[in-house]
Design a protein around this motif. Structure first.
Motif, PDB file in Angstrom:
ATOM      1  N   GLU A  74      -0.763  99.622  74.160  1.00 38.14           N
ATOM      2  CA  GLU A  74      -0.635  99.419  72.236  1.00 38.14           C
ATOM      3  C   GLU A  74      -1.276 101.006  72.219  1.00 38.14           C
ATOM      4  O   GLU A  74      -2.485 101.194  72.282  1.00 38.14           O
ATOM      5  N   HIS A  75      -1.118 101.986  71.118  1.00 38.05           N
ATOM      6  CA  HIS A  75      -2.477 103.355  71.083  1.00 38.05           C
ATOM      7  C   HIS A  75      -3.126 103.366  72.620  1.00 38.05           C
ATOM      8  O   HIS A  75      -4.168 104.009  72.029  1.00 38.05           O
ATOM      9  N   ALA A  76      -2.371 103.358  73.357  1.00 37.53           N
ATOM     10  CA  ALA A  76      -3.631 104.202  74.355  1.00 37.53           C
ATOM     11  C   ALA A  76      -3.646 105.312  74.881  1.00 37.53           C
ATOM     12  O   ALA A  76      -4.841 105.724  75.202  1.00 37.53           O
ATOM     13  N   ARG A  77      -2.880 106.098  73.664  1.00 38.30           N
ATOM     14  CA  ARG A  77      -3.293 107.703  73.852  1.00 38.30           C
ATOM     15  C   ARG A  77      -5.098 107.993  73.438  1.00 38.30           C
ATOM     16  O   ARG A  77      -6.215 108.708  72.961  1.00 38.30           O
ATOM     17  N   ALA A  78      -4.355 107.299  71.896  1.00 37.36           N
ATOM     18  CA  ALA A  78      -5.958 107.183  71.095  1.00 37.36           C
ATOM     19  C   ALA A  78      -6.713 106.440  71.204  1.00 37.36           C
ATOM     20  O   ALA A  78      -7.892 106.977  71.163  1.00 37.36           O
ATOM     21  N   LYS A  79      -6.636 105.355  72.445  1.00 41.80           N
ATOM     22  CA  LYS A  79      -8.547 104.749  72.836  1.00 41.80           C
ATOM     23  C   LYS A  79      -8.598 105.196  73.818  1.00 41.80           C
ATOM     24  O   LYS A  79     -10.165 105.003  74.156  1.00 41.80           O
ATOM     25  N   ARG A  80      -7.901 105.769  74.796  1.00 40.52           N
ATOM     26  CA  ARG A  80      -8.663 107.200  75.842  1.00 40.52           C
ATOM     27  C   ARG A  80      -9.241 108.405  75.130  1.00 40.52           C
ATOM     28  O   ARG A  80     -10.446 108.415  75.371  1.00 40.52           O
ATOM     29  N   ILE A  81      -9.288 108.266  73.803  1.00 38.96           N
ATOM     30  CA  ILE A  81      -9.974 109.859  73.608  1.00 38.96           C
ATOM     31  C   ILE A  81     -11.053 108.885  72.363  1.00 38.96           C
ATOM     32  O   ILE A  81     -12.057 109.619  72.911  1.00 38.96           O
ATOM     33  N   MET A  82     -11.428 107.506  72.199  1.00 40.53           N
ATOM     34  CA  MET A  82     -12.323 107.014  71.972  1.00 40.53           C
ATOM     35  C   MET A  82     -13.225 106.548  72.484  1.00 40.53           C
ATOM     36  O   MET A  82     -14.487 106.483  72.513  1.00 40.53           O
ATOM     37  N   ALA A  83     -12.637 106.126  73.732  1.00 45.07           N
ATOM     38  CA  ALA A  83     -13.421 105.915  74.738  1.00 45.07           C
ATOM     39  C   ALA A  83     -14.177 107.069  75.282  1.00 45.07           C
ATOM     40  O   ALA A  83     -15.702 106.994  76.094  1.00 45.07           O
ATOM     41  N   ARG A  84     -13.565 108.444  75.619  1.00 43.47           N
ATOM     42  CA  ARG A  84     -14.270 109.920  75.650  1.00 43.47           C
ATOM     43  C   ARG A  84     -15.369 109.947  74.944  1.00 43.47           C
ATOM     44  O   ARG A  84     -16.789 109.892  75.028  1.00 43.47           O
ATOM     45  N   LYS A  85     -15.134 110.190  73.302  1.00 41.53           N
ATOM     46  CA  LYS A  85     -16.299 109.873  72.094  1.00 41.53           C
ATOM     47  C   LYS A  85     -17.630 109.231  72.367  1.00 41.53           C
ATOM     48  O   LYS A  85     -18.739 109.463  72.299  1.00 41.53           O
ATOM     49  N   ALA A  86     -17.098 107.779  72.758  1.00 39.73           N
ATOM     50  CA  ALA A  86     -18.207 107.181  72.730  1.00 39.73           C
ATOM     51  C   ALA A  86     -19.003 106.991  74.432  1.00 39.73           C
ATOM     52  O   ALA A  86     -20.447 106.492  74.480  1.00 39.73           O
ATOM     53  N   LEU A  87     -18.830 107.146  75.195  1.00 40.89           N
ATOM     54  CA  LEU A  87     -19.371 107.111  75.860  1.00 40.89           C
ATOM     55  C   LEU A  87     -20.442 108.098  76.154  1.00 40.89           C
ATOM     56  O   LEU A  87     -21.493 108.297  76.505  1.00 40.89           O
ATOM     57  N   GLY A  88     -20.268 109.357  75.073  1.00 33.33           N
ATOM     58  CA  GLY A  88     -21.431 109.811  75.150  1.00 33.33           C
ATOM     59  C   GLY A  88     -22.801 109.402  74.457  1.00 33.33           C
ATOM     60  O   GLY A  88     -23.915 109.713  74.396  1.00 33.33           O
ATOM     61  N   LEU A  89     -22.692 108.169  74.025  1.00 31.76           N
ATOM     62  CA  LEU A  89     -23.710 107.914  73.008  1.00 31.76           C
ATOM     63  C   LEU A  89     -23.874 106.434  73.942  1.00 31.76           C
ATOM     64  O   LEU A  89     -25.433 106.152  73.857  1.00 31.76           O
ATOM     65  N   ILE A  90     -24.299 106.516  75.486  1.00 32.79           N
ATOM     66  CA  ILE A  90     -24.606 106.031  76.539  1.00 32.79           C
ATOM     67  C   ILE A  90     -25.607 106.393  77.065  1.00 32.79           C
ATOM     68  O   ILE A  90     -25.272 107.471  77.876  1.00 32.79           O
ATOM     69  N   LYS A  91     -26.576 105.730  77.232  1.00 30.78           N
ATOM     70  CA  LYS A  91     -27.181 106.395  78.272  1.00 30.78           C
ATOM     71  C   LYS A  91     -28.574 105.925  79.637  1.00 30.78           C
ATOM     72  O   LYS A  91     -27.906 104.542  79.224  1.00 30.78           O
ATOM     73  N   ARG A  92     -28.611 106.591  80.722  1.00 34.20           N
ATOM     74  CA  ARG A  92     -29.223 105.613  81.637  1.00 34.20           C
ATOM     75  C   ARG A  92     -30.261 104.375  81.211  1.00 34.20           C
ATOM     76  O   ARG A  92     -31.114 105.030  80.512  1.00 34.20           O
ATOM     77  N   GLU A  93     -30.345 103.045  81.803  1.00 30.02           N
ATOM     78  CA  GLU A  93     -31.257 102.319  81.500  1.00 30.02           C
ATOM     79  C   GLU A  93     -30.744 100.786  80.507  1.00 30.02           C
ATOM     80  O   GLU A  93     -31.848 100.627  80.301  1.00 30.02           O
ATOM     81  N   MET A  94     -29.992 101.857  79.735  1.00 31.11           N
ATOM     82  CA  MET A  94     -29.566 101.193  78.303  1.00 31.11           C
ATOM     83  C   MET A  94     -29.140  99.288  78.586  1.00 31.11           C
ATOM     84  O   MET A  94     -28.625  98.843  79.305  1.00 31.11           O
ATOM     85  N   THR A  95     -29.239  98.484  76.960  1.00 32.09           N
ATOM     86  CA  THR A  95     -28.264  97.311  77.625  1.00 32.09           C
ATOM     87  C   THR A  95     -27.150  97.786  77.209  1.00 32.09           C
ATOM     88  O   THR A  95     -27.624  97.788  75.527  1.00 32.09           O
ATOM     89  N   ILE A  96     -25.811  97.532  76.676  1.00 34.30           N
ATOM     90  CA  ILE A  96     -24.645  97.869  75.836  1.00 34.30           C
ATOM     91  C   ILE A  96     -24.155  96.172  75.935  1.00 34.30           C
ATOM     92  O   ILE A  96     -23.504  95.489  77.255  1.00 34.30           O
ATOM     93  N   GLY A  97     -22.972  96.444  75.180  1.00 31.64           N
ATOM     94  CA  GLY A  97     -22.439  95.114  75.049  1.00 31.64           C
ATOM     95  C   GLY A  97     -20.848  95.792  74.419  1.00 31.64           C
ATOM     96  O   GLY A  97     -20.140  96.822  73.623  1.00 31.64           O
TER      97      GLY A  97
END
Length: 250
Positions: A74-97
């Protein structure tokens, strides 16, 4: 009969017999076909059942494999777009949930094999990241729910309360511009709420289809949300309201 009483009774009856047609429901509850269709639309929007051609069926009959495949598609294209955007927030050594949403599963697929700690209550996220040796995985444990492929309950929440997360990535069933984020399952809402509470910042992954929907259980108000990652389809009125809440839209 009042609308909310009739709708609850319709949900109970559909869950009891697994599926019913619009005509069957109209006859049983002595209302018009148009009224039943409106009731089924409301019940689907609030996560109580699934509409099908000519009627409705229970959510309870879906097995894990089919349910996850449906959510993932469901809404797979939209989820791929969001995932690529969200990836930019993640840095090395972080703890993410990462919660047990299909949106977070798409994000997990993109995570590089780098020094990172991922806290999750999702079996599917755990499976996706299990072959990346540089990614440390902390699984919450708890009561396993096969329908959502996640771990919930008191044990899962106790684990989360003992952790400190830099960025908590969550999704939800519905987004209300005034009252915040909503989930259709109480146990899911409580688990996600706890992840939000232990996160320094919260990132909501929500495609445009989720805005304007509400369900029974509130999991956060806007004071707890720092970022909204969207599919680029939000209109100006929504963007203006999110800015008023102090939320950064990505």
């Amino acid at each position: 009969m009042r609308n909310h009483i009739r709708r609850q009774q319709i949900a109970n009856e559909v869950n009891r017999v697994r599926s019913m047609t619009v005509g069957q429901l109209a006859g049983q509850f002595q209302v018009s076909v148009e009224t039943v269709r409106r009731d089924l639309h409301w019940l689907e929007m609030t996560g109580r059942l699934v509409r099908v051609h000519g009627g409705a069926r229970t959510l309870q009959q879906e097995d894990l494999g089919e349910l996850f495949k449906r959510r993932r598609s469901e809404h797979a294209r939209a989820k791929r777009i969001m995932a690529r955007k969200a990836l930019g927030l993640i840095k090395r050594e972080m703890t993410i949930g990462l919660d047990a949403s299909s949106s977070d599963w798409f994000l997990a697929r993109l995570l590089p094999d780098m020094p990172l700690t991922v806290v999750t209550n999702s079996l599917e996220v755990l499976r996706e990241l299990s072959t990346r040796p540089n990614v440390r995985i902390i699984c919450t444990g708890g009561e396993y729910c096969s329908r959502h492929a996640d771990f919930v309950g008191d044990a899962a929440r106790r684990c989360l309360r003992g952790l400190r997360i830099h960025l908590g990535f969550v999704s939800c069933f519905g987004v209300d511009l005034f009252t915040g984020l909503w989930e259709s399952s109480e146990r899911n809402a409580l688990t996600k709420k706890t992840m939000i509470e232990v996160s320094q910042e919260t990132v909501l992954l929500a495609d445009s289809s989720k805005f304007g929907r509400r369900s029974p259980y509130n999991m956060a108000d806007w004071s707890r949300v720092n970022y909204v990652v969207n599919d680029g389809q939000l209109d100006e009125a929504i963007l203006t309201r999110l800015a008023a809440h102090g939320v950064t839209v990505i």
